[in-house]
Structures are given as structure tokens and as C-alpha cells.
Design an enzyme around this catalytic site. Structure first.
Site, PDB file in Angstrom:
ATOM      1  N   ARG A 130      -0.962  24.812  47.272  1.00 52.83           N
ATOM      2  CA  ARG A 130      -1.577  25.811  48.164  1.00 52.83           C
ATOM      3  C   ARG A 130      -3.093  25.849  47.995  1.00 52.83           C
ATOM      4  O   ARG A 130      -3.817  26.161  48.939  1.00 52.83           O
ATOM      5  CB  ARG A 130      -0.977  27.194  47.925  1.00 52.83           C
ATOM      6  CG  ARG A 130      -1.137  27.690  46.503  1.00 52.83           C
ATOM      7  CD  ARG A 130      -0.455  29.033  46.332  1.00 52.83           C
ATOM      8  NE  ARG A 130      -0.295  29.386  44.943  1.00 52.83           N
ATOM      9  CZ  ARG A 130      -0.576  30.589  44.449  1.00 52.83           C
ATOM     10  NH1 ARG A 130      -1.061  31.533  45.223  1.00 52.83           N
ATOM     11  NH2 ARG A 130      -0.368  30.853  43.186  1.00 52.83           N
ATOM     12  N   SER A 152      -2.852  34.517  48.563  1.00 51.63           N
ATOM     13  CA  SER A 152      -1.759  33.621  48.176  1.00 51.63           C
ATOM     14  C   SER A 152      -1.912  32.244  48.799  1.00 51.63           C
ATOM     15  O   SER A 152      -1.528  31.236  48.218  1.00 51.63           O
ATOM     16  CB  SER A 152      -0.413  34.217  48.602  1.00 51.63           C
ATOM     17  OG  SER A 152      -0.162  35.409  47.893  1.00 51.63           O
ATOM     18  N   GLU A 170       5.104  38.736  61.251  1.00 52.32           N
ATOM     19  CA  GLU A 170       5.177  37.288  61.408  1.00 52.32           C
ATOM     20  C   GLU A 170       5.586  36.877  62.813  1.00 52.32           C
ATOM     21  O   GLU A 170       5.097  35.873  63.347  1.00 52.32           O
ATOM     22  CB  GLU A 170       6.142  36.698  60.375  1.00 52.32           C
ATOM     23  CG  GLU A 170       5.679  36.857  58.918  1.00 52.32           C
ATOM     24  CD  GLU A 170       5.988  38.235  58.328  1.00 52.32           C
ATOM     25  OE1 GLU A 170       6.687  39.035  59.000  1.00 52.32           O
ATOM     26  OE2 GLU A 170       5.558  38.504  57.196  1.00 52.32           O
ATOM     27  N   PHE A 205       9.107  33.410  55.440  1.00 50.11           N
ATOM     28  CA  PHE A 205       8.682  34.246  56.570  1.00 50.11           C
ATOM     29  C   PHE A 205       8.065  33.398  57.689  1.00 50.11           C
ATOM     30  O   PHE A 205       7.832  33.889  58.785  1.00 50.11           O
ATOM     31  CB  PHE A 205       7.697  35.316  56.093  1.00 50.11           C
ATOM     32  CG  PHE A 205       8.141  35.991  54.820  1.00 50.11           C
ATOM     33  CD1 PHE A 205       9.468  36.369  54.659  1.00 50.11           C
ATOM     34  CD2 PHE A 205       7.260  36.223  53.777  1.00 50.11           C
ATOM     35  CE1 PHE A 205       9.903  36.952  53.485  1.00 50.11           C
ATOM     36  CE2 PHE A 205       7.686  36.813  52.599  1.00 50.11           C
ATOM     37  CZ  PHE A 205       9.010  37.175  52.448  1.00 50.11           C
ATOM     38  N   HIS A 237       4.621  28.731  49.094  1.00 47.80           N
ATOM     39  CA  HIS A 237       5.638  29.336  48.236  1.00 47.80           C
ATOM     40  C   HIS A 237       7.053  28.904  48.625  1.00 47.80           C
ATOM     41  O   HIS A 237       7.994  29.693  48.613  1.00 47.80           O
ATOM     42  CB  HIS A 237       5.515  30.862  48.243  1.00 47.80           C
ATOM     43  CG  HIS A 237       4.257  31.358  47.590  1.00 47.80           C
ATOM     44  ND1 HIS A 237       3.001  30.952  47.992  1.00 47.80           N
ATOM     45  CD2 HIS A 237       4.055  32.238  46.583  1.00 47.80           C
ATOM     46  CE1 HIS A 237       2.085  31.548  47.248  1.00 47.80           C
ATOM     47  NE2 HIS A 237       2.687  32.326  46.378  1.00 47.80           N
ATOM     48  N   ASP A 255       9.860  35.921  41.881  1.00 47.43           N
ATOM     49  CA  ASP A 255      10.208  36.835  42.977  1.00 47.43           C
ATOM     50  C   ASP A 255      11.665  36.685  43.422  1.00 47.43           C
ATOM     51  O   ASP A 255      12.215  37.569  44.070  1.00 47.43           O
ATOM     52  CB  ASP A 255       9.277  36.645  44.169  1.00 47.43           C
ATOM     53  CG  ASP A 255       7.951  37.365  43.970  1.00 47.43           C
ATOM     54  OD1 ASP A 255       7.855  38.179  43.030  1.00 47.43           O
ATOM     55  OD2 ASP A 255       7.016  37.112  44.758  1.00 47.43           O
ATOM     56  N   ARG A 260       3.719  27.124  45.423  1.00 44.19           N
ATOM     57  CA  ARG A 260       2.950  28.082  44.636  1.00 44.19           C
ATOM     58  C   ARG A 260       2.419  27.558  43.295  1.00 44.19           C
ATOM     59  O   ARG A 260       1.238  27.716  43.013  1.00 44.19           O
ATOM     60  CB  ARG A 260       3.823  29.316  44.379  1.00 44.19           C
ATOM     61  CG  ARG A 260       3.163  30.320  43.478  1.00 44.19           C
ATOM     62  CD  ARG A 260       4.124  31.450  43.099  1.00 44.19           C
ATOM     63  NE  ARG A 260       3.488  32.373  42.193  1.00 44.19           N
ATOM     64  CZ  ARG A 260       4.074  32.903  41.118  1.00 44.19           C
ATOM     65  NH1 ARG A 260       5.318  32.603  40.836  1.00 44.19           N
ATOM     66  NH2 ARG A 260       3.423  33.730  40.335  1.00 44.19           N
TER      67      ARG A 260
END
Lengths: 333, 291
Positions: free
Chosen positions: A27, A54, A75, A100, A126, A134, A184
């Protein structure tokens, strides 16, 4: 059971060993590529669903506030707005987590982007288990399948930071919808930045003669590690980096399978609908050889550290090497 | 063009819609008939657009239809303003036709920039196009039409938040407030009122009109255009009658998506007397050549 000679005895080419330049999240490279695109392409705009940090978009947003749009945690609206920006001649990049970016907005992508043939770049961070702590709600493991099912969608899954940089620039050059998947955590960064990154063109990282390891994303490095392990056991593995899941380089996969006679795929994704299924389609129609699929086994993920999760779900170089041996053992004598 | 001349055009669009849907033996009649006046007002007078400029986004207004199921009236308006041959209207919903059951770009029908039909997506697209036109330095307008039942969709309200947030004061949205959706009364299926207050609370310039009154439609658009520079987009809530123009179909939810029988087609056409524009398959049928 055929006794197979080690690859080097059969005169396989000596390929350069890959070295890890640094450990870097893919990322981060995405963010750097967007900063570069902000400077070089005035049509590039970014829409972000409350995840600027992020997805490492601080630099783009600071340098180009007129082309950076914070759309909030919305989104579906982000995808539709991106479609409208594309109609207006812009090259919109949407930015949020992979889950998402796809499952949550599948119908918006299907109708307003893919069916409409609009030039939207869906950038998904991610992805996969390595999102980590998470847990499964955020660990997209079906996104490749969802996106490759859509007619006209290009699906890019680069293997490290440098390739993510190259793929991001290539996505901007490409006319049409693109799904760009990255992740990530820190990953070994071992490829060179490639200004001529070719969408749809597989990269043979290592030649071999006994088995082909076809990997995508962060599993490409694991495949190289697996090839080293196999070499120690006298098995010569060819390693192919599939950075483009769609359109898939069927010719490269078929050619390698004709040479080695056994194939293993590896991906940080469900065993259904991902790279494994795509390669199975190619092989079953063009060169049916033993195939083993290293992927998440039709289950959801869970919380944990990235490496713990990869081990727990069988996405390791050891698992790849075992799968390779299994595929080789299934070759018809 | 006078309001009575416009009324004749909208009567012809209604005739076109009824004949297209009857011929296809499927399609969405009620909303198409109900929106004939607004399509007439926009395509034959208010909007700055030209099929000769298609598909450029420069130098003309953009129109998006979010409730794609009323495609028949859009197709009729596009054909009658020269975007494609009039007799193509007779291919609605047939295999290999460019006139898909819901609007699409894949077959290359001029006038359509994005697919719609799966509800709730068009306002987002229009906001995106409005942002793009601002970046392009365009002084043109972006229009979008939504159905009221469609406002059940959450994405509409995401976009309703985003429009004012992005200061899209070059955007004019219409809501077809006919108070009916497939299962009946909008307030029974999922209550929308107080609808103007909702849009106001979301930061929009809100105008409520009789959607069959040309003078009110034009006045509302002029008010919307006066809002340029305020950062606020405008929504025009057009109170309408579903299936307007055919007495026995008006205000009945069952005509949302039901084609008329041949007998009822004839009865409906008898209520909408022929016009100087002639029916689309008449060799003498006319196309509007510009303001």
C-alpha cells in the site's frame, strides 16, 4: 514412480537469485505511485472512503486538493461518483479496503462501471488474511473471484511494493475498468520497478522442469522460497508471477505446463473462484496435467498476526513445496 | 416553443411509449407516461444538447436517468430529437436491439452514458459528472431524474450527502413524486414524507412543483440555475400522476410494469389524439430539429 533428475543436471538455465531489497507494505508503493500520477497526469482524480492514511494518499491529497475527493464512509456512492467522473473524462481511482471495494459494492461496479465500460480504477488495500488482527469481517478472500467474473474487468494483483508501483501506473495508462489489489503489512520487496509493466503478461521468475508454481500477490515470494526448498530436494520448479488474473496469460501457463507436466497455484484468496480456478480452466481445456491449488480452504479467516494467519491457513512456502511434490507424484507414468 | 406546442410533443411521446411497450409486450408504462412532460420540457426546450455533439461532454448539458425502467420515454425523447432513427423505437426490448429493457451503453445507443436499472445509482453518477464538469471548467448543467420509490435505496442518500458536500451547484435533480411504486403507495411501502424536508436537511435547494405544468417546470429550472455559485445543488420534486394522459391507467400501481393488451392500447391511443409529429413508424413521422 519416476525418479526425476534434479533440474540443474538437465541443463536448466541458471536464473538470478532474487534478493529482498527491503520490507515494505504494498500500500505504501500505491501511495507513492498515486503521488507520481498526481504530478504527471492531470486527469487522475482520487476518491477515498475515509481511509486516506491506510491507503497512503496523504501526499496526493496535500499536493492536489482539487483532485482529491473525500466521500466519507459511503462506498456505493464512491463507485457511482467515480463512474460519473469517468464520464466527464477523468481517470478516477477509488480507495478503500478490498472487502469494501468489492463485496459491498458489487452491483454498483457491475452496472455503473463494468457494464457501462467506464474507465474507473478500483484500488483495494488490506486484501486477504494479512490484514491481520481486524479479523474476518475485513479480510477480503472472495474479491478476486467477484471481480474476475465481470466482463471487461482487468484484475491486477501485484506481488510486492515495486510491482504495485508499476501496476498502479499501468492501471492509469489502461483504458477501461481495473481492479487493483494490494495489502497492509510489510512484504519482501524483490522486483525492480518496471516502467513497461505489461497488463496480462505473466512473468517467469525462475525456470524449471519438474513442476510449475503459478502464484499471485504475496504468494509469489513464497513460491520462490518453495522453489529453493524443492531444489534442495532435487526438484526443479518453474516460478511464474501472475500479476494479472484477468486477462490471464493462458499461453504462458500452458507453455510451462507442457514443459513441467505439473502445476501448483498459490494465492491469498478462497480456493473457489480465484487464481486456482482460473488456471484449472486453462489446463483442463488446453493441457490437462495434475494441478494443486494452495488457497484458503472454503472458510473465513480470523484475527491474528499476518504470518501466523498465513501459517494457520496453509499459505506457506512449505505448503507450496508439499503441494508441488503431490502434483509431481500424480503425473502419469 | 409555446407550452401548447410542447404539450403536443408530450402527447406524441406518450403515444410512442404506449405503442413501443404494446409492441414489445413488456415494459414500464406508468412512469414513462408520467414523465413525458418533464422529458419534453428538458429535451425539446430547456437543455442545451445536440446529437451532433454526441458523445462529447463539452459544450452541452448532460442528462442521467437513474430510474432506468422508464427508458421507453427517454428513448422516445432521444429519437424525436435526432439521436437515432425513429423507426428504431419499434425494436424496444427485442433481441439485438440497441433499445435494451433498461438503458445501456454496450450496444452503443447515442444519448446514454451509463447503464441504469438497478436502482439508486444515478444520483451518485450525476454528482460525479457534475464534479468532472466543474474540473473541466464547464458552464453547462448536469440533470438527473430519479423515481420516488427509488429513494428507498440508501445509496441515494449517500449521494444526497455528497452533492452539497462537493458543492455541485451545477446539478439539477428531479424526483418523480407520483407516490406509487410496485407494491403500491410509497407511504405504505416505506414512508418518504416529509420528502422536501429531508432534501433540505441534506443541504439541497428544494423546489416542489406540479410536474405536468410546463410553466412550473421551467420556472423551477430557472430558480435552480440562479443557485450557481451557492454551492448547493437543486432538487425539483415533481408531483406527478403515474400514467398521466390515459384516464383508465392513471394513479394505478398495476400499470408500473404491465403492457397493455391490444384492445387497451387502442383505447389508450384514442385518448391521446394523433399529432403533427406522426407515429414513429409513419413515413411522415417528424424529428425535432432544434430550438
Amino acid at each position: 514412480m519416476t525418479i526425476r533428475l534434479p533440474g540443474f543436471l538437465k541443463g536448466s538455465k541458471v536464473m538470478p537469485k532474487f534478493t529482498v531489497k527491503d520490507n515494505k507494505p504494498t500500500r505504501n508503493a500505491f501511495g507513492e505511485a498515486m503521488a507520481e500520477l498526481g504530478k504527471t497526469n492531470q486527469d487522475v482524480v482520487v476518491l477515498c472512503a475515509d481511509l486516506k492514511g491506510s491507503l497512503k494518499l496523504e501526499k496526493f491529497s496535500e499536493n492536489h486538493p482539487d483532485r482529491y475527493f473525500s466521500v466519507g464512509i459511503a462506498e456505493a456512492d464512491m463507485i457511482g461518483t467515480a463512474a460519473g467522473l469517468a464520464i466527464g473524462g477523468k481517470i478516477p481511482f477509488t480507495a478503500t479496503f478490498a472487502e469494501f471495494s468489492t463485496g459491498r459494492v458489487y452491483d454498483q461496479i457491475r452496472q455503473s462501471v463494468a457494464y457501462s465500460g467506464l474507465n474507473v480504477k478500483i484500488c483495494a488495500s488490506h486484501a486477504g488474511l494479512t490484514l491481520g488482527e481486524d479479523g474476518a469481517t475485513h479480510q477480503a478472500l472472495e474479491d478476486i473471484g467477484l471481480m474476475r467474473a465481470l466482463p471487461g474487468m482487468t484484475v491486477l494483483v501485484p506481488c510486492d511494493a515495486n510491482e504495485t508501483y508499476s501496476a498502479t501506473l499501468a492501471a492509469a495508462r489502461h483504458q477501461g475498468p481495473v481492479y487493483l489489489r494490494f495489502g497492509r503489512p510489510n512484504q519482501p520487496n524483490f522486483t525492480e520497478i518496471n516502467p513497461d509493466f505489461q497488463i496480462g503478461k505473466a512473468v517467469v521468475l525462475k525456470e524449471g522442469s519438474d513442476v510449475t508454481l503459478v502464484a499471485t500477490g504475496i504468494l509469489v515470494w513464497k513460491a520462490l522460497e518453495a522453489a529453493d526448498r524443492l531444489e534442495a530436494d532435487g526438484i526443479s520448479a518453474e516460478v511464474i508471477n501472475i500479476h494479472t488474473i484477468k486477462p490471464l496469460d493462458s499461453d504462458a501457463i500452458t507453455a510451462s505446463s507442457l514443459k513441467t507436466g505439473a502445476v501448483v497455484t498459490a494465492e491469498e484468496h478462497q480456493m473457489h473462484t480465484g487464481l486456482g480456478d482460473a488456471v484449472a480452466h486453462v489446463l483442463s481445456t488446453r493441457n490437462p496435467v495434475p494441478l494443486e491449488i494452495v488457497a484458503v480452504q472454503d472458510t473465513f479467516g480470523e484475527s491474528g498476526l499476518p504470518d501466523e494467519l498465513l501459517s494457520a491457513y496453509g499459505l506457506t512456502s512449505g505448503a507450496l513445496a508439499d503441494a508441488a511434490k503431490k502434483a509431481i507424484s500424480r503425473k502419469k507414468i | 416553443m409555446t407550452n401548447s406546442e410542447l404539450a403536443e410533443i408530450s402527447r406524441q411521446l406518450r403515444r410512442d411509449v404506449i405503442r413501443m411497450i404494446s409492441s414489445a409486450e413488456s415494459g414500464h408504462l406508468g412512469g414513462s407516461l408520467g414523465m413525458a412532460d418533464i422529458f419534453t420540457a428538458l429535451y425539446f426546450k430547456e437543455m442545451n444538447h445536440s446529437p451532433g455533439l454526441w458523445p462529447s461532454v463539452q459544450g452541452q448539458d448532460l442528462f442521467f436517468l437513474s430510474n432506468g425502467h422508464i427508458a421507453p420515454v427517454w428513448y422516445a425523447a432521444l429519437a424525436r430529437t435526432g439521436y437515432f432513427p425513429l423507426n428504431e423505437l419499434g425494436t424496444l426490448r427485442r433481441i439485438h436491439s440497441r433499445l435494451q429493457g433498461h438503458p445501456a451503453t454496450k450496444e452503443g445507443l447515442p444519448g446514454i452514458r451509463v447503464a441504469s436499472g438497478s436502482l439508486g445509482q444515478g444520483l451518485s453518477v450525476a454528482v460525479g459528472a457534475a464534479i468532472a464538469q466543474k474540473l473541466n471548467g464547464s458552464s453547462d448543467w448536469v440533470y438527473v431524474l430519479m423515481g420516488d420509490g427509488e429513494l428507498n435505496e440508501g445509496q441515494i442518500w449517500e449521494a444526497a450527502m455528497n452533492g452539497p458536500h462537493q458543492q455541485t451547484d451545477n446539478l439539477i435533480a428531479f424526483v418523480d413524486r407520483n407516490r406509487l411504486q410496485i407494491d403500491g403507495d410509497t407511504e405504505v411501502v416505506k414512508k418518504l414524507d416529509p420528502l422536501p424536508d429531508k432534501w433540505t436537511a441534506f443541504g439541497w435547494n428544494v423546489i416542489e412543483i406540479n410536474g405536468h405544468d410546463f410553466s412550473q417546470i421551467f420556472a423551477a429550472v430557472q430558480t435552480a440555475k440562479a443557485g450557481r455559485g451557492t454551492g448547493k445543488p437543486t432538487v425539483i420534486i415533481a408531483n406527478t400522476i403515474m400514467s398521466k394522459g390515459v384516464s383508465f391507467m392513471e394513479n394505478q400501481a398495476k400499470w408500473h410494469g404491465t403492457p397493455p393488451s391490444r384492445e387497451l392500447e387502442a383505447k389508450a391511443l384514442a385518448e391521446l389524439s394523433p399529432t403533427a409529429w406522426k407515429d414513429y413508424d409513419d413515413p411522415a413521422a417528424r424529428v425535432f430539429e432544434g430550438k
